[in-house]
Motif scaffolding. Structure first.
Motif, PDB file in Angstrom:
ATOM      1  N   LEU A 175       0.834  -1.202   0.000  1.00 13.90           N
ATOM      2  CA  LEU A 175       0.000   0.000   0.000  1.00 13.90           C
ATOM      3  C   LEU A 175       0.871   1.255   0.000  1.00 13.90           C
ATOM      4  O   LEU A 175       0.610   2.203  -0.747  1.00 13.90           O
ATOM      5  CB  LEU A 175      -0.938   0.005   1.207  1.00 13.90           C
ATOM      6  CG  LEU A 175      -1.824   1.234   1.374  1.00 13.90           C
ATOM      7  CD1 LEU A 175      -2.743   1.421   0.167  1.00 13.90           C
ATOM      8  CD2 LEU A 175      -2.638   1.122   2.658  1.00 13.90           C
ATOM      9  N   GLU A 176       1.898   1.263   0.824  1.00 13.20           N
ATOM     10  CA  GLU A 176       2.814   2.419   0.850  1.00 13.20           C
ATOM     11  C   GLU A 176       3.463   2.627  -0.512  1.00 13.20           C
ATOM     12  O   GLU A 176       3.607   3.764  -0.973  1.00 13.20           O
ATOM     13  CB  GLU A 176       3.878   2.218   1.930  1.00 13.20           C
ATOM     14  CG  GLU A 176       3.355   2.341   3.342  1.00 13.20           C
ATOM     15  CD  GLU A 176       4.374   1.926   4.396  1.00 13.20           C
ATOM     16  OE1 GLU A 176       5.560   1.727   4.051  1.00 13.20           O
ATOM     17  OE2 GLU A 176       3.971   1.800   5.566  1.00 13.20           O
ATOM     18  N   LYS A 177       3.853   1.536  -1.144  1.00 15.83           N
ATOM     19  CA  LYS A 177       4.475   1.617  -2.468  1.00 15.83           C
ATOM     20  C   LYS A 177       3.489   2.193  -3.489  1.00 15.83           C
ATOM     21  O   LYS A 177       3.855   3.065  -4.281  1.00 15.83           O
ATOM     22  CB  LYS A 177       4.944   0.222  -2.887  1.00 15.83           C
ATOM     23  CG  LYS A 177       5.715   0.188  -4.168  1.00 15.83           C
ATOM     24  CD  LYS A 177       6.189  -1.236  -4.457  1.00 15.83           C
ATOM     25  CE  LYS A 177       6.822  -1.333  -5.824  1.00 15.83           C
ATOM     26  NZ  LYS A 177       7.188  -2.707  -6.161  1.00 15.83           N
ATOM     27  N   LEU A 178       2.252   1.724  -3.462  1.00 20.01           N
ATOM     28  CA  LEU A 178       1.238   2.246  -4.380  1.00 20.01           C
ATOM     29  C   LEU A 178       0.955   3.725  -4.126  1.00 20.01           C
ATOM     30  O   LEU A 178       0.812   4.513  -5.062  1.00 20.01           O
ATOM     31  CB  LEU A 178      -0.055   1.442  -4.263  1.00 20.01           C
ATOM     32  CG  LEU A 178      -0.036   0.052  -4.902  1.00 20.01           C
ATOM     33  CD1 LEU A 178      -1.250  -0.746  -4.459  1.00 20.01           C
ATOM     34  CD2 LEU A 178       0.031   0.172  -6.421  1.00 20.01           C
ATOM     35  N   GLU A 183       1.722   9.461  -5.717  1.00 20.38           N
ATOM     36  CA  GLU A 183       2.197  10.817  -5.407  1.00 20.38           C
ATOM     37  C   GLU A 183       3.392  11.210  -6.253  1.00 20.38           C
ATOM     38  O   GLU A 183       3.873  12.332  -6.146  1.00 20.38           O
ATOM     39  CB  GLU A 183       2.546  10.906  -3.911  1.00 20.38           C
ATOM     40  CG  GLU A 183       1.346  10.776  -3.011  1.00 20.38           C
ATOM     41  CD  GLU A 183       1.730  10.698  -1.538  1.00 20.38           C
ATOM     42  OE1 GLU A 183       2.926  10.877  -1.214  1.00 20.38           O
ATOM     43  OE2 GLU A 183       0.842  10.446  -0.715  1.00 20.38           O
ATOM     44  N   GLY A 184       3.908  10.280  -7.062  1.00 19.39           N
ATOM     45  CA  GLY A 184       5.022  10.588  -7.969  1.00 19.39           C
ATOM     46  C   GLY A 184       6.375  10.570  -7.305  1.00 19.39           C
ATOM     47  O   GLY A 184       7.306  11.187  -7.790  1.00 19.39           O
TER      48      GLY A 184
END
Length: 185
Positions: A175-178, A183-184
């Motif tokens: 989830l953090e990676k996504l 957010e770019g």
């Protein structure tokens, strides 16, 4: 019986948990529709594969979030019931606690002890429930009608997946990676 959470506070928590669960389910459906649109589009974008993989990853992570949120709904539902029962029992014990413990005093003060007193109290409650159907106290009817006696079957279905700390950590990382990709960063 002291309960730090009032029935109304517990109901508010339940409603928030339910809204979170419904929002996540709608988000997952939206990602599914985006994926179907991508698959059915005439002209495929240059990053077609990456977009498809990203949408599938979002769906998988959202499914995990739904499972977590469904567990929160079940727990919040239980808190509503517990808060109502606890408050009602507290009021009952304030009004009739001395009479109840007085009736059970031969067991409570004697060698038979608390276990025998509890069996006797259980038998009395069973007998009373057989004589007349239990009715929810009027002051809790609205709250318990709003939550229902049982959680929604879709929530129960979503909450059936077994979670582990390691699996949860993996999904949090995904989830953090996504979120970082979105957010770019």
């Amino acid at each position: 019986m002291i309960n730090a959470t009032t029935p109304q506070d517990a109901l508010s928590q339940y409603l928030r948990a339910g809204e979170s669960w419904r929002t996540l389910r709608a988000d997952r459906e939206n990602k599914q529709q985006q994926l179907e649109t991508l698959f059915s589009s005439e002209g495929k974008p240059t990053d077609y594969g990456q977009q498809a993989d990203n949408l599938r990853e979002w769906q998988d992570v959202l499914t995990w979030q739904i499972i977590c949120a469904a567990g929160d709904v079940l727990q919040a539902h239980r808190h509503v019931t517990d808060a109502c029962v606890s408050e009602a029992l507290t009021a009952f014990m304030e009004a009739h606690g001395a009479a109840l413990t007085g009736a059970l005093a031969p067991y409570l003060n004697g060698p038979a002890g608390l276990e025998t007193a509890m069996r006797t109290l259980r038998a009395a409650v069973v007998r009373e429930a057989e004589i007349s159907a239990p009715v929810v106290a009027e002051e809790y009817q609205t709250i318990l009608n709003e939550t229902g006696l049982y959680p929604d079957s879709a929530v129960r279905d979503d909450a059936t997946t077994i979670r582990t700390p390691a699996r949860d950590a993996g999904y949090r990382f995904r989830l953090e990676k996504l979120n970082a990709q979105q957010e770019g960063r």
